[in-house]
Design a protein around this motif. Structure first.
Motif, PDB file in Angstrom:
ATOM      1  N   SER A   1       0.798  -1.223   0.000  1.00 45.02           N
ATOM      2  CA  SER A   1       0.000   0.000   0.000  1.00 45.02           C
ATOM      3  C   SER A   1       0.831   1.274   0.000  1.00 45.02           C
ATOM      4  CB  SER A   1      -0.937   0.017   1.213  1.00 45.02           C
ATOM      5  OG  SER A   1      -0.184  -0.004   2.422  1.00 45.02           O
ATOM      6  N   LEU A   2       2.071   1.200   0.467  1.00 52.43           N
ATOM      7  CA  LEU A   2       2.925   2.376   0.508  1.00 52.43           C
ATOM      8  C   LEU A   2       4.245   2.053  -0.179  1.00 52.43           C
ATOM      9  CD1 LEU A   2       3.592   5.266   1.419  1.00 52.43           C
ATOM     10  CD2 LEU A   2       4.464   4.283   3.560  1.00 52.43           C
ATOM     11  N   ILE A   3       4.536   2.771  -1.257  1.00 47.08           N
ATOM     12  CA  ILE A   3       5.783   2.595  -1.978  1.00 47.08           C
ATOM     13  C   ILE A   3       6.672   3.787  -1.685  1.00 47.08           C
ATOM     14  CG2 ILE A   3       6.857   2.280  -4.228  1.00 47.08           C
ATOM     15  CD1 ILE A   3       4.239   1.235  -5.266  1.00 47.08           C
ATOM     16  N   SER A   4       7.922   3.530  -1.328  1.00 47.09           N
ATOM     17  CA  SER A   4       8.883   4.597  -1.052  1.00 47.09           C
ATOM     18  C   SER A   4      10.024   4.533  -2.053  1.00 47.09           C
ATOM     19  CB  SER A   4       9.434   4.466   0.372  1.00 47.09           C
ATOM     20  OG  SER A   4       8.430   4.742   1.333  1.00 47.09           O
ATOM     21  N   PHE A   5      10.295   5.657  -2.667  1.00 42.29           N
ATOM     22  CA  PHE A   5      11.421   5.785  -3.587  1.00 42.29           C
ATOM     23  C   PHE A   5      12.417   6.764  -2.969  1.00 42.29           C
ATOM     24  CE2 PHE A   5       7.603   5.026  -6.102  1.00 42.29           C
ATOM     25  CZ  PHE A   5       7.975   3.967  -6.908  1.00 42.29           C
ATOM     26  N   THR A   6      13.655   6.359  -2.827  1.00 43.87           N
ATOM     27  CA  THR A   6      14.679   7.242  -2.273  1.00 43.87           C
ATOM     28  C   THR A   6      15.816   7.390  -3.272  1.00 43.87           C
ATOM     29  OG1 THR A   6      14.147   6.620   0.015  1.00 43.87           O
ATOM     30  CG2 THR A   6      16.289   7.635  -0.382  1.00 43.87           C
ATOM     31  N   GLY A   7      16.152   8.624  -3.578  1.00 45.88           N
ATOM     32  CA  GLY A   7      17.229   8.889  -4.519  1.00 45.88           C
ATOM     33  C   GLY A   7      17.168  10.320  -4.997  1.00 45.88           C
ATOM     34  N   VAL A   8      17.917  10.604  -6.050  1.00 48.79           N
ATOM     35  CA  VAL A   8      17.921  11.937  -6.640  1.00 48.79           C
ATOM     36  C   VAL A   8      16.698  12.063  -7.551  1.00 48.79           C
ATOM     37  CG1 VAL A   8      19.165  13.547  -8.130  1.00 48.79           C
ATOM     38  CG2 VAL A   8      20.426  12.083  -6.537  1.00 48.79           C
ATOM     39  N   PRO A   9      15.837  13.042  -7.324  1.00 52.75           N
ATOM     40  CA  PRO A   9      14.626  13.167  -8.140  1.00 52.75           C
ATOM     41  C   PRO A   9      14.950  13.373  -9.617  1.00 52.75           C
ATOM     42  CG  PRO A   9      14.503  14.565  -6.193  1.00 52.75           C
ATOM     43  CD  PRO A   9      15.909  14.068  -6.280  1.00 52.75           C
TER      44      PRO A   9
END
Length: 211
Positions: free
Chosen positions: A136-144
């Motif tokens: 239900s919750l997707i997290s993307f971490t990095g340089v936009p």
């Protein structure tokens, strides 16, 4: 009260959680910044070691050529096992961000063979769309992602019913203009389908959006 002059750089002196704002540049220092609604629009560099989080429903605008610290972008989806959502990464490609991080199962659409194929081990590519479920919750971490994004390898060779269908995604952490997208890509048929995941336990349906 939070006040900001949008034509000068901004510096956080303490943690901030709230609506988005505009700034010429942003230094979060060691403070955590969480945008819960609206748009964080920074025309220059974003620096600092504090955690930067864009919650689902909020947006981030960064610009090509700017230096931007890693950001966590959260997105809510339909969490049911059959309720597939179509998603894409809003951060630059990174080998650590794979299909397994967006749900189980996760798929990409293989236009050549007209079928869905396992994407769990694939590095997510900005602009490419993926089907996912059961998270239900997707997290993307990095340089936009900023600037123009080119998706290579699109094909038009599939079976009669799937000829030329390629699943694409918005590669940015903010909405795009669908009509401008079609106008800027004249080699594609002028039609965009969006996926309605329904959030009712069903598989969802495609709907014609434009153009």
């Amino acid at each position: 009260e939070f006040k900001l002059y949008t034509d000068v750089p901004a510096t956080l002196l303490t943690a901030y959680s709230g609506s988005g704002f505009e700034a010429a540049a942003l230094n979060v220092n060691t403070s955590d910044l969480t945008i819960t609604s609206g748009t964080l629009d920074v025309s220059g560099d974003i620096v600092g070691t504090g955690a930067i989080t864009i919650e689902s429903g909020a947006s981030l605008l960064t610009y090509d050529g700017a230096t931007v610290a890693p950001v966590t972008i959260n997105r809510n989806t339909n969490a049911t096992a059959l309720g597939y959502s179509m998603v894409g990464t809003p951060v630059e490609a990174d080998m650590s961000t794979t299909g397994a991080s967006i749900g189980s199962p996760s798929y990409y659409f293989d236009e050549v063979n007209g079928q869905w194929s396992d994407a769990s081990a694939m590095s997510l590519t900005p602009g490419v769309g993926y089907a996912q479920a059961d998270l239900s919750l997707i997290s993307f971490t990095g340089v936009p992602t900023a600037g123009d994004v080119t998706v290579a390898g699109l094909t038009y060779t599939g079976t009669a019913t799937e000829n030329g269908y390629n699943l694409l995604s918005n590669p940015y952490a903010a909405a795009i203009d669908a009509s401008a997208f079609v106008a800027g890509n004249m080699s594609i048929d002028a039609a965009i389908y969006l996926w309605d995941d329904k959030n009712d336990g069903s598989q969802g349906t495609p709907i014609v959006f434009c153009c």
